[in-house]
Write a protein that holds these residues in place. Sequence first.
Motif, short mmCIF file in Angstrom:
data_model
loop_
_atom_site.label_atom_id
_atom_site.label_comp_id
_atom_site.label_asym_id
_atom_site.label_seq_id
_atom_site.Cartn_x
_atom_site.Cartn_y
_atom_site.Cartn_z
N ARG A 103 -32.54 9.13 -18.54
CA ARG A 103 -32.96 9.23 -17.15
C ARG A 103 -33.69 7.96 -16.70
NH1 ARG A 103 -31.65 11.66 -12.46
NH2 ARG A 103 -33.47 12.08 -11.16
N GLY A 104 -34.52 7.43 -17.58
CA GLY A 104 -35.22 6.20 -17.25
C GLY A 104 -34.27 5.04 -17.04
N LEU A 105 -33.25 4.95 -17.88
CA LEU A 105 -32.26 3.88 -17.72
C LEU A 105 -31.49 4.03 -16.41
CD1 LEU A 105 -30.75 1.42 -18.76
CD2 LEU A 105 -29.32 2.94 -20.15
N GLU A 106 -31.17 5.26 -16.04
CA GLU A 106 -30.48 5.49 -14.77
C GLU A 106 -31.33 5.03 -13.58
OE1 GLU A 106 -27.40 9.18 -15.28
OE2 GLU A 106 -29.48 9.67 -14.88
N MET A 107 -32.60 5.36 -13.62
CA MET A 107 -33.48 4.97 -12.52
C MET A 107 -33.66 3.45 -12.48
SD MET A 107 -36.38 7.99 -12.64
CE MET A 107 -37.05 7.54 -11.04
N LEU A 108 -33.76 2.82 -13.63
CA LEU A 108 -33.87 1.36 -13.69
C LEU A 108 -32.60 0.72 -13.14
CD1 LEU A 108 -35.34 -1.19 -14.53
CD2 LEU A 108 -34.46 -0.86 -16.87
N MET A 109 -31.45 1.26 -13.48
CA MET A 109 -30.18 0.73 -12.96
C MET A 109 -30.13 0.82 -11.44
SD MET A 109 -27.64 2.50 -15.75
CE MET A 109 -26.29 2.50 -14.55
N ALA A 110 -30.53 1.96 -10.88
CA ALA A 110 -30.49 2.14 -9.43
C ALA A 110 -31.40 1.14 -8.73
CB ALA A 110 -30.88 3.57 -9.07
N THR A 111 -32.57 0.90 -9.31
CA THR A 111 -33.51 -0.06 -8.72
C THR A 111 -32.97 -1.48 -8.79
OG1 THR A 111 -35.32 1.36 -9.46
CG2 THR A 111 -35.90 -0.85 -8.77
N LEU A 112 -32.41 -1.85 -9.93
CA LEU A 112 -31.91 -3.21 -10.11
C LEU A 112 -30.70 -3.50 -9.23
CD1 LEU A 112 -32.26 -3.66 -13.98
CD2 LEU A 112 -33.77 -4.48 -12.17
N ARG A 113 -29.83 -2.53 -9.04
CA ARG A 113 -28.66 -2.75 -8.19
C ARG A 113 -29.07 -3.03 -6.75
NH1 ARG A 113 -25.29 2.22 -10.90
NH2 ARG A 113 -24.36 1.04 -12.62
N THR A 114 -30.10 -2.35 -6.28
CA THR A 114 -30.58 -2.60 -4.93
C THR A 114 -31.13 -4.01 -4.80
OG1 THR A 114 -31.14 -0.26 -4.66
CG2 THR A 114 -32.17 -1.81 -3.15
N LEU A 115 -31.90 -4.45 -5.80
CA LEU A 115 -32.47 -5.80 -5.76
C LEU A 115 -31.39 -6.87 -5.92
CD1 LEU A 115 -35.68 -5.35 -7.95
CD2 LEU A 115 -35.54 -5.58 -5.46
N ALA A 116 -30.39 -6.60 -6.76
CA ALA A 116 -29.34 -7.60 -7.01
C ALA A 116 -28.49 -7.86 -5.78
CB ALA A 116 -28.45 -7.13 -8.17
N ASP A 117 -28.49 -6.94 -4.84
CA ASP A 117 -27.71 -7.12 -3.60
C ASP A 117 -28.52 -7.81 -2.51
OD1 ASP A 117 -25.48 -5.96 -4.70
OD2 ASP A 117 -25.99 -3.94 -4.00
N ARG A 118 -29.77 -8.14 -2.79
CA ARG A 118 -30.59 -8.81 -1.79
C ARG A 118 -30.12 -10.24 -1.59
NH1 ARG A 118 -36.84 -8.45 -3.09
NH2 ARG A 118 -36.57 -10.64 -3.67
N ASP A 119 -30.11 -10.70 -0.36
CA ASP A 119 -29.54 -12.01 -0.04
C ASP A 119 -30.20 -13.15 -0.81
OD1 ASP A 119 -27.76 -10.81 1.68
OD2 ASP A 119 -28.99 -11.14 3.47
N ASP A 120 -31.53 -13.11 -0.94
CA ASP A 120 -32.22 -14.23 -1.58
C ASP A 120 -32.12 -14.19 -3.10
OD1 ASP A 120 -33.82 -11.89 -1.49
OD2 ASP A 120 -35.57 -13.08 -2.06
N LEU A 121 -31.61 -13.11 -3.67
CA LEU A 121 -31.47 -13.01 -5.12
C LEU A 121 -30.02 -13.08 -5.59
CD1 LEU A 121 -34.08 -10.21 -5.99
CD2 LEU A 121 -34.33 -12.68 -6.27
N ARG A 122 -29.11 -12.85 -4.69
CA ARG A 122 -27.70 -12.75 -5.09
C ARG A 122 -27.12 -14.15 -5.30
NH1 ARG A 122 -25.98 -9.53 -1.31
NH2 ARG A 122 -25.31 -11.19 0.11
#
Length: 215
Positions: A103-122
Amino acid sequence: MADINIQRKKSSPSPWLLVLLVLLGLAAVGYYAFRADSDQPTTAPAVPSLEPAADSTTGAETAPRPTNDPAVAEMATEEPGGSPEELAAFAASDATTPTYGRRGLEMLMATLRTLADRDDLRDATVSEKRDDLTSATSRLQEQGTSLRPGYVAAANLIKAMQQKGYPALETKANELVGRANELTGRTTSPQEQQQVQEFLRRAADIVGEISQPAR
């Protein structure tokens, strides 16, 4: 001299003639019987309907399949959180729960995917690490799947995002990658549970800082 009256002997009918007459009679009866059957109306064969029955399994399913696995059922009914705050709150919860690591890995994945799509990080590197995380967790729902590849891929994605615009987090990101490589991917022993919990806590801390605009 007396006259002798001679009479001719009458010949009996041939038995073959009788047989022929019987055969002709049977043929006539069969002919009329066949005509009587052919006069009956014929019924067209039933054409099967192309519409599926109400309980047909050939159409699209309208309800999820039941599962006997409580862990899978829990993950199917609950959407993983996608914010650093939710991740941090979960990381501080009971690590002895059987589904804690997954469950922790799933939540970490969801958080990271949102950040990875940010314009200044992509960028190309972040996108590559994001794809690696997706590949490493493609069989996450299968029983017996090791969680370690997912933890390592998540740490590498955090490292790539840190390098993009957060130089002050370099030490923390490097430590997180080292901790991920030391994990066994299991949470069966108290030591393993503590290691996974510490990893998730540190990941939530770094992700919380990366979620803020780069300075």
